[in-house]
Design a protein around this motif. Structure first.
Motif, short mmCIF file in Angstrom:
data_model
loop_
_atom_site.label_atom_id
_atom_site.label_comp_id
_atom_site.label_asym_id
_atom_site.label_seq_id
_atom_site.Cartn_x
_atom_site.Cartn_y
_atom_site.Cartn_z
N HIS A 6 -2.71 -15.16 3.47
CA HIS A 6 -1.64 -14.42 3.71
C HIS A 6 -0.83 -13.71 2.64
CE1 HIS A 6 -1.76 -17.61 7.46
NE2 HIS A 6 -2.55 -16.80 7.44
N SER A 7 -0.42 -12.49 2.79
CA SER A 7 0.37 -11.94 1.78
C SER A 7 -0.70 -11.18 0.54
CB SER A 7 1.37 -12.84 1.05
OG SER A 7 2.37 -13.26 2.00
N ASP A 8 -1.87 -11.46 0.55
CA ASP A 8 -2.77 -10.80 -0.28
C ASP A 8 -2.75 -9.33 0.05
OD1 ASP A 8 -3.38 -13.23 -1.33
OD2 ASP A 8 -5.46 -13.26 -0.62
N GLU A 9 -2.75 -8.40 -1.00
CA GLU A 9 -2.91 -7.06 -0.98
C GLU A 9 -4.27 -6.48 -1.28
OE1 GLU A 9 0.34 -3.50 -1.77
OE2 GLU A 9 -0.44 -4.66 -3.66
N VAL A 10 -4.92 -5.70 -0.51
CA VAL A 10 -6.22 -5.05 -0.51
C VAL A 10 -6.11 -3.64 -0.60
CG1 VAL A 10 -7.28 -7.08 0.04
CG2 VAL A 10 -6.71 -5.39 1.70
N GLU A 11 -6.82 -2.89 -1.62
CA GLU A 11 -7.04 -1.40 -1.30
C GLU A 11 -8.42 -1.06 -0.87
OE1 GLU A 11 -6.33 2.65 -4.30
OE2 GLU A 11 -6.85 0.55 -5.06
N ILE A 12 -8.43 -0.27 0.24
CA ILE A 12 -9.59 0.05 0.98
C ILE A 12 -9.79 1.63 0.74
CG2 ILE A 12 -10.48 0.38 3.42
CD1 ILE A 12 -8.82 -1.67 4.17
N THR A 13 -10.70 2.03 0.07
CA THR A 13 -11.13 3.30 -0.45
C THR A 13 -12.45 3.87 0.33
OG1 THR A 13 -10.06 2.86 -2.38
CG2 THR A 13 -11.35 4.91 -2.39
N PHE A 14 -12.54 4.92 0.84
CA PHE A 14 -13.67 5.63 1.26
C PHE A 14 -14.16 6.81 0.41
CE2 PHE A 14 -11.92 3.43 4.93
CZ PHE A 14 -12.83 3.32 5.57
N SER A 15 -15.08 6.84 -0.07
CA SER A 15 -15.60 7.78 -1.09
C SER A 15 -15.52 9.01 -0.77
CB SER A 15 -16.90 7.40 -1.59
OG SER A 15 -16.98 5.93 -2.29
N PHE A 16 -15.82 9.37 0.71
CA PHE A 16 -16.30 10.53 1.08
C PHE A 16 -15.19 11.04 2.38
CE2 PHE A 16 -20.25 9.37 -0.59
CZ PHE A 16 -20.48 10.26 -1.55
N ALA A 17 -14.28 10.04 2.59
CA ALA A 17 -13.12 10.26 3.63
C ALA A 17 -11.89 9.76 3.13
CB ALA A 17 -13.79 9.77 5.00
N PRO A 18 -11.35 10.42 2.18
CA PRO A 18 -10.01 9.84 1.71
C PRO A 18 -8.84 9.74 2.65
CG PRO A 18 -10.40 12.08 0.71
CD PRO A 18 -11.62 11.49 1.36
N GLU A 19 -8.98 10.49 3.75
CA GLU A 19 -7.87 10.32 4.60
C GLU A 19 -7.82 8.90 5.21
OE1 GLU A 19 -11.70 12.11 6.85
OE2 GLU A 19 -10.68 12.24 4.83
N PHE A 20 -8.98 8.29 5.31
CA PHE A 20 -8.79 6.88 5.80
C PHE A 20 -8.48 5.78 4.71
CE2 PHE A 20 -11.79 8.93 8.65
CZ PHE A 20 -11.14 8.96 9.92
N ASN A 21 -8.32 6.14 3.52
CA ASN A 21 -7.72 5.29 2.37
C ASN A 21 -6.33 4.49 2.82
OD1 ASN A 21 -9.99 6.17 1.15
ND2 ASN A 21 -8.91 7.17 -0.67
N GLN A 22 -6.39 3.21 2.51
CA GLN A 22 -5.10 2.52 2.76
C GLN A 22 -5.01 1.31 1.72
OE1 GLN A 22 -6.28 1.70 7.04
NE2 GLN A 22 -4.04 1.46 7.16
#
Length: 242
Positions: free
Chosen positions: A63-79
């Motif tokens: 709980h409270s961990d922070e993660v970065e999600i990156t899509f190489s060819f679909a940056p609109e889904f990055n979070q």
């Protein structure tokens, strides 16, 4: 597009833990060691199907961990997301995903499968940005019981040394390691530290995970001794009487 989202939502349901399927399950906890009594496989470490005692485990999200999600060819889904108190992450194009207790590679693979109906062969990177400072707790018959930072790889024997070592009243052969498998389940393993040290074989010296609890029980002799008046104790141990 909405048909695809519906398919993704069904996939999400497959990844939900049973506890969130609408059925309330009773919390299960293994009991600590019973002195001179029978113990179960999870306590003795004889259950080969239990994978939580590996020597070099991966970090598990909390709980409270922070993660970065990156899509190489679909940056609109990055979070950039924070694991919520209930253990879930809310992704852009799919329903909530339960992330607590998963490793970063596991989370990446699940996200890739969830987005597969929307993106062709999605290339996803998951990075751990911030996380709770790892710790372990030592309690019972140790010189300095308390909560300690878990800095790097630390084994049970090393953790006991960090806590000041075991006291003279400790039962070295019955040290218990408690480990959370989930919010509802705690596993325990009984460790014979005395045998490990006497044999000089530390192959069974388990590496700790964040949140582990070490409990060192009191030996039987010290339990008996504390009920004797100190003025009378000498008559039982005075060698001049024999």
């Amino acid at each position: 597009f909405w048909t695809q989202l519906s398919s993704v939502a069904q996939t999400v349901q497959q990844h939900r833990p049973a506890a969130f399927s609408g059925v309330v399950e009773q919390a299960a906890t293994t009991q600590p060691a019973i002195a001179d009594g029978a113990t179960g496989p999870a306590l003795t470490g004889t259950d080969a199907s239990f994978p939580m005692w590996e020597r070099h485990p991966l970090y598990r999200l909390r709980h409270s961990d922070e993660v970065e999600i990156t899509f190489s060819f679909a940056p609109e889904f990055n979070q950039m997301l924070t694991v919520q108190p209930d253990g879930f992450l809310t992704l852009k194009a799919v329903a909530q995903l339960y992330a607590a207790g998963r490793s970063v590679p596991e989370l990446r693979d699940i996200i890739r499968s969830l987005y597969a109906p929307l993106l062709h062969d999605p290339e996803v990177t998951v990075s751990l940005k911030t996380f709770e400072k790892p710790y372990f707790v030592a309690s019972g018959q140790v010189s300095k019981p308390g909560k300690y930072d878990l800095l790097g790889a630390t084994s049970v024997v090393e953790a006991l040394a960090i806590a000041g070592g075991m006291t003279t009243d400790a039962k070295h052969s019955k040290v218990v390691l408690f480990r959370h498998r989930s919010d509802e389940l705690v596993e325990a393993r009984l460790l014979d530290v005395k045998q490990m040290m006497n044999s000089r074989n530390l192959q069974e010296d388990i590496q700790l995970l964040p949140g582990d609890l070490l409990y060192v029980p009191q030996n039987s002799i010290s339990k008996f001794r504390r009920f004797l008046p100190s003025s009378s104790l000498g008559m039982y141990v005075n060698p001049t009487q024999y």
